[in-house]
Design an enzyme around this catalytic site. Structure first.
Site, PDB file in Angstrom:
ATOM      1  N   SER A  89      37.779  39.119  46.280  1.00  0.00           N
ATOM      2  CA  SER A  89      38.284  39.656  47.536  1.00  0.00           C
ATOM      3  C   SER A  89      37.243  40.531  48.228  1.00  0.00           C
ATOM      4  O   SER A  89      36.184  40.045  48.613  1.00  0.00           O
ATOM      5  CB  SER A  89      39.593  40.409  47.268  1.00  0.00           C
ATOM      6  OG  SER A  89      40.258  40.724  48.465  1.00  0.00           O
ATOM      7  N   ASP A 257      46.351  30.841  48.992  1.00  0.00           N
ATOM      8  CA  ASP A 257      45.836  32.187  49.232  1.00  0.00           C
ATOM      9  C   ASP A 257      46.033  32.566  50.696  1.00  0.00           C
ATOM     10  O   ASP A 257      45.486  31.920  51.597  1.00  0.00           O
ATOM     11  CB  ASP A 257      44.352  32.237  48.869  1.00  0.00           C
ATOM     12  CG  ASP A 257      43.820  33.647  48.703  1.00  0.00           C
ATOM     13  OD1 ASP A 257      44.333  34.555  49.382  1.00  0.00           O
ATOM     14  OD2 ASP A 257      42.892  33.835  47.897  1.00  0.00           O
ATOM     15  N   HIS A 290      46.032  34.721  46.011  1.00  0.00           N
ATOM     16  CA  HIS A 290      44.981  35.733  45.878  1.00  0.00           C
ATOM     17  C   HIS A 290      44.966  36.428  44.518  1.00  0.00           C
ATOM     18  O   HIS A 290      43.901  36.628  43.929  1.00  0.00           O
ATOM     19  CB  HIS A 290      45.159  36.772  46.990  1.00  0.00           C
ATOM     20  CG  HIS A 290      43.897  37.442  47.405  1.00  0.00           C
ATOM     21  ND1 HIS A 290      42.861  36.779  48.031  1.00  0.00           N
ATOM     22  CD2 HIS A 290      43.486  38.729  47.289  1.00  0.00           C
ATOM     23  CE1 HIS A 290      41.874  37.619  48.278  1.00  0.00           C
ATOM     24  NE2 HIS A 290      42.231  38.812  47.842  1.00  0.00           N
TER      25      HIS A 290
END
Length: 314
Positions: A89, A257, A290
């Site tokens: 991320s 995601d 995610h």
């Protein structure tokens, strides 16, 4: 290894036989876990206290310019070895931006970037997009909230504002933010909530909101202050085509995601189209969202085993 509002413990939430940090250590790697500035284990400063307004006057630009290069140099000085970097991320965004500026690449052997983020313009996360479109972070910053504490007043106001918007369902906050994760069990989520989320700077959230609205990977936009900061009317862009073509990269992204959207990842891939074919590994997991990349029960066999195989080749 960075994520917005999280610290390095994210890599230790899974049991030892499934956690990437432990798996790497068990396979002979010396593991160093970084913590984003402003989180529980990264509150130190040479002159400022977290109670000082100026302490929180930073965005991910500062992580690119100072924190990641200092981390790489410190580990290299301690170990005498080049580094395999793993980011998730925010940790991928900071890495891409640093690599485009050729920062500390002399200390890097390879990089594995999970849920890669360089562009956010097509990100579908209802929470994040609604907050960006309604300038919620900017409102908090203008109200003099410099620290964004997810358990504090600013975060409560943030969530109230976002969750009242039409079409935003905050019943399941993690899903509304990250997308529907396929492979988390409730006990891992409970452990996660015992430790996370943690503080970041409101200015960092403003910067990310700018990326969502503008679809660019650029430095912080000071608007009327850009000439003072940069000597030009618009903020400089981080050029992804400047990432060296021979830098070994392992990128793993997911079809579910809501933060690292497939269309944004493909935009990044277009910028890497001239990358050396034997130096770029792309992995796509259709069912991953995610959080699956760092907390998923199946992440070991799906992502970490291929990642370590990639490291062994470098």
């Amino acid at each position: 290894m960075w994520f917005v509002a999280q610290d390095g413990i994210t890599w230790l939430l899974l049991p030892p036989g499934q956690s990437l940090a432990f798996l790497l250590a068990d396979n002979g790697y010396e593991v160093w876990i970084g913590n984003t500035r402003g989180t529980k284990y990264s509150l130190g400063h040479t002159s400022l206290s977290p109670d000082d307004r100026a302490y929180w006057e930073w965005s991910w630009d500062e992580l690119v310019a100072y924190d990641l290069p200092a981390t790489f140099q410190y580990v290299r000085d301690q170990t005498g070895q080049k580094i395999h970097y793993v980011g998730h991320s925010l940790g991928t965004l900071v890495a891409f931006a640093a690599f485009s500026k050729d920062m500390q690449l002399k200390n890097l052997r390879s990089a594995a970037l999970l849920s890669p983020i360089a562009y956010l313009g097509q990100m579908p996360s209802p929470l994040a997009r609604t907050a960006a479109d309604n300038y919620v972070a900017e409102a908090l910053y203008d109200a003099d909230f410099r620290q964004f504490d997810p358990k504090g007043k600013a975060a409560v106001e943030f969530l109230k504002a976002v969750c009242q918007e039409p079409g935003v369902d905050c019943t399941h906050l993690l899903t509304a933010f990250t997308g529907k994760n396929c492979c988390l069990n409730s006990s891992i989520v409970d452990v996660f909530l015992d430790h996370e989320p943690q503080s970041t700077s409101t200015k960092n959230l403003v910067h990310i909101s700018q990326m969502i609205r503008d679809g660019m990977i650029a430095m912080f936009d000071y608007k009327d202050g850009n000439m003072q900061h940069y000597g030009q009317p618009t903020p400089p862009v981080y050029n992804m085509t400047s990432i060296p073509d021979d830098l070994p990269l392992f990128l793993s992204y997911g079809g579910a995601d809501a933060l690292s959207d497939v269309k944004d990842v493909k935009l990044l891939m277009n910028n890497l189209e001239n990358h050396d074919g034997d130096k770029l590994v792309l992995q796509y997991r259709d069912d991953y969202a995610h959080a699956d990349f760092v907390m998923g029960e199946t992440a070991k066999q799906d992502v970490y085993d291929p990642l370590m195989a990639f490291f062994r080749l470098q």
